[in-house]
Enzyme design. Structure first.
Site, mmCIF file in Angstrom:
data_model
loop_
_atom_site.group_PDB
_atom_site.id
_atom_site.type_symbol
_atom_site.label_atom_id
_atom_site.label_comp_id
_atom_site.label_asym_id
_atom_site.label_seq_id
_atom_site.Cartn_x
_atom_site.Cartn_y
_atom_site.Cartn_z
ATOM 1 N N ARG A 66 0.309 2.778 8.815
ATOM 2 C CA ARG A 66 0.516 3.772 7.764
ATOM 3 C C ARG A 66 1.689 3.379 6.861
ATOM 4 O O ARG A 66 1.655 3.584 5.645
ATOM 5 C CB ARG A 66 0.789 5.142 8.403
ATOM 6 N N HIS A 70 1.454 3.137 2.848
ATOM 7 C CA HIS A 70 2.301 3.935 1.954
ATOM 8 C C HIS A 70 3.184 3.055 1.079
ATOM 9 O O HIS A 70 3.568 3.458 -0.020
ATOM 10 C CB HIS A 70 3.155 4.910 2.775
ATOM 11 N N ASP A 71 3.506 1.870 1.548
ATOM 12 C CA ASP A 71 4.249 0.942 0.702
ATOM 13 C C ASP A 71 3.362 0.405 -0.415
ATOM 14 O O ASP A 71 3.738 0.424 -1.584
ATOM 15 C CB ASP A 71 4.794 -0.217 1.537
ATOM 16 N N VAL A 74 2.537 2.471 -3.620
ATOM 17 C CA VAL A 74 3.631 2.800 -4.553
ATOM 18 C C VAL A 74 4.256 1.500 -5.035
ATOM 19 O O VAL A 74 4.908 0.791 -4.269
ATOM 20 C CB VAL A 74 4.702 3.679 -3.872
ATOM 21 N N GLY A 76 2.954 -1.241 -5.420
ATOM 22 C CA GLY A 76 2.382 -2.402 -4.768
ATOM 23 C C GLY A 76 3.087 -2.741 -3.471
ATOM 24 O O GLY A 76 4.031 -2.063 -3.047
ATOM 25 N N ASP A 78 5.544 -4.203 -1.917
ATOM 26 C CA ASP A 78 6.845 -4.808 -2.261
ATOM 27 C C ASP A 78 7.983 -4.348 -1.368
ATOM 28 O O ASP A 78 9.146 -4.595 -1.661
ATOM 29 C CB ASP A 78 7.191 -4.493 -3.717
ATOM 30 N N SER A 80 9.177 -1.486 -1.043
ATOM 31 C CA SER A 80 10.042 -0.483 -1.679
ATOM 32 C C SER A 80 10.246 0.739 -0.782
ATOM 33 O O SER A 80 11.284 1.400 -0.856
ATOM 34 C CB SER A 80 9.468 -0.043 -3.036
ATOM 35 N N ASN A 96 5.639 11.249 2.296
ATOM 36 C CA ASN A 96 6.093 10.328 3.338
ATOM 37 C C ASN A 96 6.696 11.048 4.540
ATOM 38 O O ASN A 96 7.247 10.399 5.440
ATOM 39 C CB ASN A 96 7.108 9.338 2.760
ATOM 40 N N HIS A 193 -7.350 6.223 11.180
ATOM 41 C CA HIS A 193 -7.061 7.525 11.791
ATOM 42 C C HIS A 193 -7.723 7.654 13.166
ATOM 43 O O HIS A 193 -7.664 8.713 13.782
ATOM 44 C CB HIS A 193 -7.512 8.661 10.875
ATOM 45 N N ASP A 241 -7.675 11.597 16.774
ATOM 46 C CA ASP A 241 -8.909 11.409 17.543
ATOM 47 C C ASP A 241 -8.647 11.889 18.961
ATOM 48 O O ASP A 241 -7.879 11.270 19.699
ATOM 49 C CB ASP A 241 -9.318 9.930 17.528
ATOM 50 N N THR A 244 -10.261 9.049 22.106
ATOM 51 C CA THR A 244 -9.503 7.850 22.506
ATOM 52 C C THR A 244 -8.327 7.690 21.533
ATOM 53 O O THR A 244 -8.334 6.790 20.687
ATOM 54 C CB THR A 244 -10.389 6.592 22.484
#
Length: 322
Positions: A66, A70-71, A74, A76, A78, A80, A96, A193, A241, A244
């Site tokens: 994740r 998430h990087d 935003v 690309g 990079d 950030s 976030n 997920h 889930d 499992t």
């Protein structure tokens, strides 16, 4: 022919050609063997750090995947999201909340810096860590193309626009399309997920909705750890889930077919829309899902990259200046 029209046509063609060449150049600069000469033990060192972290806490695999997602969404891929300057950090953006794994990336970066100072970017470590995290919980592997560089700034405003748990299918498709990812990529990536957990505040509205797109017994089970009143148990965690929760498999898609997706943004993938057929395919064929997930992760890892003379190699992932 109007000479001005001809000039405009040539200008447009040249512009498109330049953009295409730039994109080809960026991709050409990335290579799985990028560090073979400058830091030959980089990938082994990162893998050891990730395996250690996941063995201590299985949920860490989901957090690391994740974190990479998430990087990349935003500015690309990079790194950030790793910057911690209080004035600009993406970490505290609402989207976030619940993102973690920063300390694991810091540990991997420190280990790499010990053997090859100033060589391996934080952005590449994030990309490799996501792959190694998948493998650590039984998920697919893929060849990570390397050579990204790090940004020196974060973008809090863009981070607030990350995909949300309450989105409908058309808006999700638009968000992914804006990053060059198609519907199949989106469904495959959502399959991560199959591991990890979500906070009560993210799925409360769905489990108390009494809507036709949620299995009643599933909703009842989830209500036990998620009180109806906002502010009460908001941070309580439930596995995405139930079957499992710590293994990377295709049960996520089987859950969707049974109307047991925990997040609204999960269930909309199988609710009479254009992605139903993809969900059914993945629910019946785990090998195709694993292959498509790996391909989508590679594709996501190419979003808006900094390479070559662009960007920097941060020696501390949380700070722009080292």
């Amino acid at each position: 022919m109007d000479p001005h029209h001809s000039l405009r046509t040539i200008f447009v063609f040249v512009t498109i050609l330049i953009l295409s060449l730039n994109n080809i150049e960026i991709k050409a600069q990335l290579s799985p063997t990028f560090y073979d000469t400058t830091c030959p033990n980089a990938l082994t060192t990162i893998r050891t750090s990730i395996r250690t972290a996941v063995s201590r806490q299985r949920r860490m695999a989901a957090l690391l995947i994740r974190l990479h997602f998430h990087d990349c969404f935003v500015q690309g891929c990079d790194a950030s999201i790793l910057l911690s300057d209080p004035a600009t950090t993406e970490r505290t953006a609402l989207s976030n909340t619940g993102v973690g794994g920063y300390d694991v990336i810091d540990a991997a970066k420190s280990a790499v810096e010990n053997i090859c100072p100033g060589i391996v970017s934080c952005a590449d470590i994030l990309a490799v860590a996501a792959r190694d995290a998948s493998v650590a919980v039984g998920g697919p592997s893929w060849s990570v193309r390397l050579g990204r560089r790090d940004s020196t700034r974060a973008n809090r405003a863009l981070a607030d626009g990350l995909p949300r748990a309450d989105q409908d299918l058309p808006s999700l498709v638009r968000d992914f399309d804006a990053k060059g990812l198609n519907e199949r990529d989106m469904v495959a990536l959502s399959g991560c997920h199959t591991i990890g957990q979500s906070r009560c505040v993210a799925f409360r509205a769905r489990i108390y909705s009494n809507a036709s797109d949620i299995d009643a017994s599933f909703a009842s089970t989830r209500r036990r750890n998620c009180p109806a009143n906002r502010g009460n148990g908001d941070g309580n965690l439930s596995p995405l889930d139930l079957v499992t929760p710590n293994s990377f498999d295709n049960n996520y898609f089987r859950n969707l077919v049974q109307r047991r997706g925990l997040l609204q943004s999960d269930q909309v993938l199988f609710n009479g829309g254009s992605t139903d057929s993809i969900v059914l395919e993945y629910s019946n064929n785990p090998r195709i899902f694993a292959s498509d997930f790996a391909a989508a992760m590679v594709k996501m890892g190419d979003i808006e990259l900094l390479t070559g003379a662009n960007g920097v190699i941060r020696t501390t992932c949380s700070a722009a200046a080292n």
